[in-house]
Scaffold this motif. Sequence first.
Motif, PDB file in Angstrom:
ATOM      1  N   GLN A 171      40.561  78.338  70.344  1.00 21.16           N
ATOM      2  CA  GLN A 171      39.718  79.521  70.179  1.00 21.16           C
ATOM      3  C   GLN A 171      39.506  79.767  68.678  1.00 21.16           C
ATOM      4  OE1 GLN A 171      38.530  81.124  72.831  1.00 21.16           O
ATOM      5  NE2 GLN A 171      37.435  82.675  71.683  1.00 21.16           N
ATOM      6  N   TYR A 172      38.263  79.902  68.268  1.00 16.75           N
ATOM      7  CA  TYR A 172      37.920  80.146  66.868  1.00 16.75           C
ATOM      8  C   TYR A 172      38.061  81.640  66.559  1.00 16.75           C
ATOM      9  CZ  TYR A 172      34.843  80.818  62.826  1.00 16.75           C
ATOM     10  OH  TYR A 172      34.309  81.189  61.624  1.00 16.75           O
ATOM     11  N   HIS A 173      38.721  81.950  65.424  1.00 19.24           N
ATOM     12  CA  HIS A 173      38.977  83.347  65.052  1.00 19.24           C
ATOM     13  C   HIS A 173      38.371  83.761  63.719  1.00 19.24           C
ATOM     14  CE1 HIS A 173      41.742  84.239  68.334  1.00 19.24           C
ATOM     15  NE2 HIS A 173      42.134  82.984  68.201  1.00 19.24           N
ATOM     16  N   GLY A 174      37.642  82.890  63.064  1.00 18.90           N
ATOM     17  CA  GLY A 174      36.991  83.270  61.814  1.00 18.90           C
ATOM     18  C   GLY A 174      37.217  82.274  60.700  1.00 18.90           C
ATOM     19  N   THR A 175      36.584  82.584  59.579  1.00 14.67           N
ATOM     20  CA  THR A 175      36.623  81.729  58.394  1.00 14.67           C
ATOM     21  C   THR A 175      37.294  82.482  57.260  1.00 14.67           C
ATOM     22  OG1 THR A 175      34.603  80.588  59.045  1.00 14.67           O
ATOM     23  CG2 THR A 175      35.168  80.504  56.717  1.00 14.67           C
ATOM     24  N   ILE A 176      38.147  81.783  56.538  1.00 16.93           N
ATOM     25  CA  ILE A 176      38.798  82.346  55.362  1.00 16.93           C
ATOM     26  C   ILE A 176      38.360  81.537  54.153  1.00 16.93           C
ATOM     27  CG2 ILE A 176      40.992  82.696  54.180  1.00 16.93           C
ATOM     28  CD1 ILE A 176      42.228  83.398  56.779  1.00 16.93           C
ATOM     29  N   THR A 177      37.988  82.247  53.087  1.00 19.92           N
ATOM     30  CA  THR A 177      37.593  81.586  51.853  1.00 19.92           C
ATOM     31  C   THR A 177      38.618  81.882  50.767  1.00 19.92           C
ATOM     32  OG1 THR A 177      36.319  83.416  50.918  1.00 19.92           O
ATOM     33  CG2 THR A 177      35.154  81.926  52.453  1.00 19.92           C
ATOM     34  N   ILE A 178      38.553  81.113  49.711  1.00 17.49           N
ATOM     35  CA  ILE A 178      39.415  81.348  48.562  1.00 17.49           C
ATOM     36  C   ILE A 178      39.167  82.747  48.002  1.00 17.49           C
ATOM     37  CG2 ILE A 178      37.898  80.351  46.804  1.00 17.49           C
ATOM     38  CD1 ILE A 178      41.578  79.553  46.932  1.00 17.49           C
ATOM     39  N   MET A 179      37.923  83.224  48.120  1.00 14.94           N
ATOM     40  CA  MET A 179      37.584  84.578  47.656  1.00 14.94           C
ATOM     41  C   MET A 179      38.314  85.635  48.482  1.00 14.94           C
ATOM     42  SD  MET A 179      35.662  84.154  45.054  1.00 14.94           S
ATOM     43  CE  MET A 179      34.749  85.644  44.775  1.00 14.94           C
TER      44      MET A 179
ATOM     45  N   ILE B 136      41.195  85.296  49.949  1.00 14.61           N
ATOM     46  CA  ILE B 136      42.608  85.261  49.563  1.00 14.61           C
ATOM     47  C   ILE B 136      42.805  85.954  48.216  1.00 14.61           C
ATOM     48  CG2 ILE B 136      44.518  83.744  48.908  1.00 14.61           C
ATOM     49  CD1 ILE B 136      43.504  81.817  51.123  1.00 14.61           C
ATOM     50  N   ALA B 137      41.930  85.661  47.250  1.00 15.40           N
ATOM     51  CA  ALA B 137      42.050  86.301  45.950  1.00 15.40           C
ATOM     52  C   ALA B 137      41.873  87.824  46.063  1.00 15.40           C
ATOM     53  CB  ALA B 137      41.009  85.728  44.984  1.00 15.40           C
ATOM     54  N   ALA B 138      40.909  88.258  46.876  1.00 15.25           N
ATOM     55  CA  ALA B 138      40.687  89.698  47.058  1.00 15.25           C
ATOM     56  C   ALA B 138      41.919  90.352  47.697  1.00 15.25           C
ATOM     57  CB  ALA B 138      39.450  89.942  47.917  1.00 15.25           C
ATOM     58  N   ARG B 139      42.493  89.661  48.656  1.00 19.13           N
ATOM     59  CA  ARG B 139      43.701  90.195  49.325  1.00 19.13           C
ATOM     60  C   ARG B 139      44.862  90.306  48.336  1.00 19.13           C
ATOM     61  NH1 ARG B 139      44.657  92.830  54.139  1.00 19.13           N
ATOM     62  NH2 ARG B 139      46.858  92.665  54.521  1.00 19.13           N
ATOM     63  N   LEU B 140      45.031  89.300  47.494  1.00 10.36           N
ATOM     64  CA  LEU B 140      46.085  89.351  46.477  1.00 10.36           C
ATOM     65  C   LEU B 140      45.865  90.517  45.523  1.00 10.36           C
ATOM     66  CD1 LEU B 140      46.527  85.568  45.636  1.00 10.36           C
ATOM     67  CD2 LEU B 140      48.229  87.064  46.701  1.00 10.36           C
ATOM     68  N   MET B 141      44.624  90.729  45.136  1.00 15.45           N
ATOM     69  CA  MET B 141      44.320  91.843  44.234  1.00 15.45           C
ATOM     70  C   MET B 141      44.600  93.188  44.911  1.00 15.45           C
ATOM     71  SD  MET B 141      43.436  90.563  41.346  1.00 15.45           S
ATOM     72  CE  MET B 141      42.625  91.905  40.516  1.00 15.45           C
ATOM     73  N   GLU B 142      44.262  93.304  46.188  1.00 16.71           N
ATOM     74  CA  GLU B 142      44.553  94.538  46.927  1.00 16.71           C
ATOM     75  C   GLU B 142      46.047  94.821  46.962  1.00 16.71           C
ATOM     76  OE1 GLU B 142      43.088  94.346  50.929  1.00 16.71           O
ATOM     77  OE2 GLU B 142      41.007  94.116  50.257  1.00 16.71           O
ATOM     78  N   GLU B 143      46.803  93.785  47.201  1.00 16.79           N
ATOM     79  CA  GLU B 143      48.242  93.942  47.372  1.00 16.79           C
ATOM     80  C   GLU B 143      48.991  94.145  46.056  1.00 16.79           C
ATOM     81  OE1 GLU B 143      50.389  93.746  50.198  1.00 16.79           O
ATOM     82  OE2 GLU B 143      48.528  94.101  51.303  1.00 16.79           O
TER      83      GLU B 143
ATOM     84  N   MET C 203      51.292  87.589  55.139  1.00 17.60           N
ATOM     85  CA  MET C 203      50.059  88.304  55.386  1.00 17.60           C
ATOM     86  C   MET C 203      49.399  87.765  56.644  1.00 17.60           C
ATOM     87  SD  MET C 203      48.210  88.665  51.727  1.00 17.60           S
ATOM     88  CE  MET C 203      49.139  89.254  50.346  1.00 17.60           C
ATOM     89  N   ASP C 204      48.827  88.664  57.410  1.00 14.71           N
ATOM     90  CA  ASP C 204      48.142  88.288  58.634  1.00 14.71           C
ATOM     91  C   ASP C 204      46.746  87.774  58.282  1.00 14.71           C
ATOM     92  OD1 ASP C 204      47.086  88.019  61.139  1.00 14.71           O
ATOM     93  OD2 ASP C 204      47.181  90.151  61.648  1.00 14.71           O
ATOM     94  N   LEU C 205      46.531  86.484  58.460  1.00 12.71           N
ATOM     95  CA  LEU C 205      45.248  85.888  58.087  1.00 12.71           C
ATOM     96  C   LEU C 205      44.083  86.479  58.869  1.00 12.71           C
ATOM     97  CD1 LEU C 205      46.254  82.128  57.716  1.00 12.71           C
ATOM     98  CD2 LEU C 205      45.987  83.848  55.929  1.00 12.71           C
ATOM     99  N   LEU C 206      44.316  86.917  60.088  1.00 13.06           N
ATOM    100  CA  LEU C 206      43.235  87.488  60.889  1.00 13.06           C
ATOM    101  C   LEU C 206      42.641  88.740  60.249  1.00 13.06           C
ATOM    102  CD1 LEU C 206      44.650  87.103  64.497  1.00 13.06           C
ATOM    103  CD2 LEU C 206      42.715  85.882  63.491  1.00 13.06           C
ATOM    104  N   LYS C 207      43.437  89.443  59.460  1.00  8.05           N
ATOM    105  CA  LYS C 207      42.967  90.692  58.856  1.00  8.05           C
ATOM    106  C   LYS C 207      41.859  90.487  57.826  1.00  8.05           C
ATOM    107  CE  LYS C 207      47.072  93.479  59.456  1.00  8.05           C
ATOM    108  NZ  LYS C 207      48.170  94.180  58.798  1.00  8.05           N
ATOM    109  N   PHE C 208      41.800  89.305  57.240  1.00 10.16           N
ATOM    110  CA  PHE C 208      40.747  89.117  56.245  1.00 10.16           C
ATOM    111  C   PHE C 208      39.890  87.882  56.485  1.00 10.16           C
ATOM    112  CE2 PHE C 208      44.674  87.530  54.548  1.00 10.16           C
ATOM    113  CZ  PHE C 208      44.394  86.442  53.762  1.00 10.16           C
ATOM    114  N   ALA C 209      39.848  87.455  57.729  1.00  8.54           N
ATOM    115  CA  ALA C 209      38.940  86.364  58.103  1.00  8.54           C
ATOM    116  C   ALA C 209      37.557  86.941  58.395  1.00  8.54           C
ATOM    117  CB  ALA C 209      39.476  85.641  59.328  1.00  8.54           C
TER     118      ALA C 209
END
Length: 150
Positions: free
Chosen positions: A131-139, A141-148, A1-7
Amino acid sequence: MDLLKFANDTAVARPGMKVRELFRECIRADVPGIPYRDASGEIVGKASMRYVMRESCIPEFMIRHARLLGERVDALAIPEEKAMRMLDKDVAEFVFSDFAVITPNSSMTKALAVMEKHDTTYLFLVDENHQYHGTITIMHIAARLMEEYD
């Protein structure tokens, strides 16, 4: 999964930023903390709402004896004046140097492992050019797993 998509895209804390600005940004972006960039432009830590509140609002003895506290500890409430002083402090006083960071090309599994290593529920995406591209939280990741997979 592309981390940038949900940062979450967030501001970066900097010298001179007030705690109230940190809180506003964290609430806006729905993240518990943001990266801190020093005067030279390098990300050197994180500014965390939890750390600010721990250092400003909770006496150490209350943390040690939290299980013994009753439901109401009104005598130890945060006075308005103390809260106002805390909100006006420079974020630099609360920069925490132990922070989780990975590159945007990393895997979700690595993101989880790095969060666990740092005992945190969020991390920052920073590329090889700092270069900073965003923050990812455990939430996220969990939301992304649920989507997928749900």
